[in-house]
Design a protein around this motif. Structure first.
Motif: not given
Length: 512
Positions: A247, A249, A251-252, A295, A297, A299
């Motif tokens: 990934t 992110s 968040k994902e 990644i 950031s 988040d």
């Protein structure tokens, strides 16, 4: 690739022999099998066909004359090979039409359905768990499932058919579901290329994890975050989540539902503005390992993991330390091998941190670390730290015990170790630098350096005091001249104003 091909209607299955090759003294036939959009190749000699046919005639009452007869003379001649190739192709096609829903186990293995076709994959796994599933659960070991296997289970659950399609109770899908409901430790290793001799790309196959009900730990590697479904359903039990090479992110992974909502907040938070969704938190999650991803950031999804104590974000592309103030329980943090250059104000985000790994970044200063009062272990190796003065920012940390500065430019400075340790003053003996316990000889040298430093400070203070004293008459004299010239009829100026002015100036010098 259409991943819904297995849903609503029987999938087209086809087999053809596309060629042959001579291996030592026998002919091997190259067979291409196609099921829906998936295809793969296998190789068999005539004796393999003969063994298959013997088992089918015995177990499934297949016509014993269906298989072309064996030849002894001229068995490898081109004409015979071509003729037999066509006959064997017809034989296999006839068998597939004879078993349109689920192939018998012997045929499934012959055609490698147990490697590449969802019915065969699920049946093989079910039988394996029928025999040793209970033993595996009792042992409490990590169980490995590939994305293709999980895809097969996911698709099987969508089919409107019995869970035991081939009539073998050992291959019932129920064995898998029962095992999955009780499994505690799962590992899912994906692949980036195709699987075996097939055109199947595992990272394009979606799979659902919602039928796992008791997982405490899961590790997923080399899977696309888009193919992982049902991960939030693991929230009630999951304590350790590891995701690698999957990934870009956080968040994902942590809040995939966010794609559906414009504004969301975690449950249990006082909200003073309208939101479109309240997302349940990962209440049991204490360890999150998202190292070796893409990644860039940290988040706001970290709001959903308030219980996390161990966080590993190493080997990513982070340039800022942000949002970690939401992790009140965070004790161990690994940010090594990212793109960090500054750490200003980091103490406001990492108040209770005990272990911090910042190795392999681009740090030139340590000014942001001076208030991490709980810090015990600090790894700063392989950065860009060149000045020994930077150590003063961590030299007063009261709990620091282990410090690594290896592979920084400052390491080439003569007597680097003792000069670093000297900046910890009375705690020098308590600090283990670069994995090496401080020796008595080093402590003796540290004492000498500390004495020199104290002498220097005393000398500097004396020099400053002499400077302040020498400044007083100058200011007084200046004050007298100014007063007499400005008003000759006034009384002689008292000493109070000049003394007051001198004291203020001295205070200013002291501050500087």
């Amino acid at each position: 690739m259409d991943c819904t091909a297995f849903h609503d209607q029987p999938v087209e299955r086809n087999v053809c022999i596309v060629g042959s090759e001579l291996v030592e003294n026998y002919t091997v036939y190259i067979i291409e099998v196609k099921v829906g959009d998936h295809r793969w190749t296998i190789k068999h000699r005539y004796s393999d066909f003969h063994d298959l046919h013997e088992k089918l005639t015995s177990e499934k009452k297949i016509d014993k004359h269906l298989l072309p007869p064996k030849k002894i003379i001229g068995k490898n001649s081109k004409s015979l090979v071509e003729k037999r190739q066509k006959e064997l192709e017809v034989y296999l096609q006839t068998l597939l039409s004879r078993f349109p829903v689920a192939a018998p186990k012997v045929l499934s293995i012959f055609l490698h359905f147990h490697f590449y076709e969802i019915n065969g994959i699920a049946a093989t796994l079910a039988e394996d768990l029928f025999h040793r599933g209970e033993q595996l659960l009792v042992a409490g070991e990590v169980f490995l499932l590939r994305p293709l296997q999980l895809y097969a289970i996911t698709q099987q659950l969508k089919l409107a058919k019995p869970t035991c399609a081939n009539g073998d109770a050992k291959a019932d899908l129920g064995h898998i579901l029962d095992f999955a409901c009780r499994l505690k430790y799962l590992k899912i290793p994906g692949t980036k290329g195709v699987v075996g001799t097939s055109n199947i790309e595992e990272h394009s196959l979606p799979f659902d994890l919602s039928f796992f009900k008791s997982l405490l730990q899961i590790e997923i590697t080399d899977c696309s975050s888009a193919q992982i479904k049902g991960l939030p359903s693991l929230k009630p039990t999951l304590a350790t989540l590891s995701i690698h090479l999957s990934t870009a992110s956080m968040k994902e992974i942590l809040v995939p539902e966010s794609a559906e909502f414009a504004q969301w907040e975690p449950e249990g938070v006082d909200i003073d503005c309208p939101v479109t969704a309240i997302i349940p938190t990962w209440k049991m999650l204490t360890t999150l390992d998202m190292s070796r991803n893409y990644i860039s950031s940290i988040d706001e999804s970290v709001k959903l993991i308030p219980e996390v104590e161990f966080l590993d974000l190493s080997h990513n592309e982070l340039s800022l330390v942000e949002n970690l103030q939401h992790l009140y329980n965070l004790v161990h943090l690994d940010l090594s091998f990212n793109k960090l250059t500054v750490l200003e104000g980091v103490h406001t985000k990492l108040g209770n941190i005990k272990t911090l790994n910042l190795a392999g970044n681009q740090l030139e200063t340590l000014s942001g670390l001076s208030k991490l009062y709980s810090l015990v272990n600090l790894d700063l190796s392989s950065n860009r730290l060149a000045q020994l003065d930077e150590i003063k920012h961590i030299g007063t940390l009261p709990c620091l015990e282990k410090l690594s500065l290896a592979n920084n430019p400052m390491c080439i400075i003569p007597d680097y170790r003792t000069k670093v340790l000297a900046q910890f003053w009375d705690r020098a003996s308590e600090v283990c630098l670069d994995g090496t316990v401080t020796t008595e000889k080093e402590l003796d040298t540290v004492e000498v350096l500390k004495a020199i430093q104290k002498a220097k400070e005393v000398k500097d203070r004396m020099a400053n005091n002499e400077k302040k004293i020498s400044d007083v008459p100058k200011h007084a004299e200046g004050g007298s001249k100014s007063s007499s010239s400005s008003c000759s009829l006034a009384a002689p100026p008292s000493s109070s104003p000049p003394l007051s002015h001198s004291a203020s100036s001295s205070q200013g010098n002291h501050t500087l």
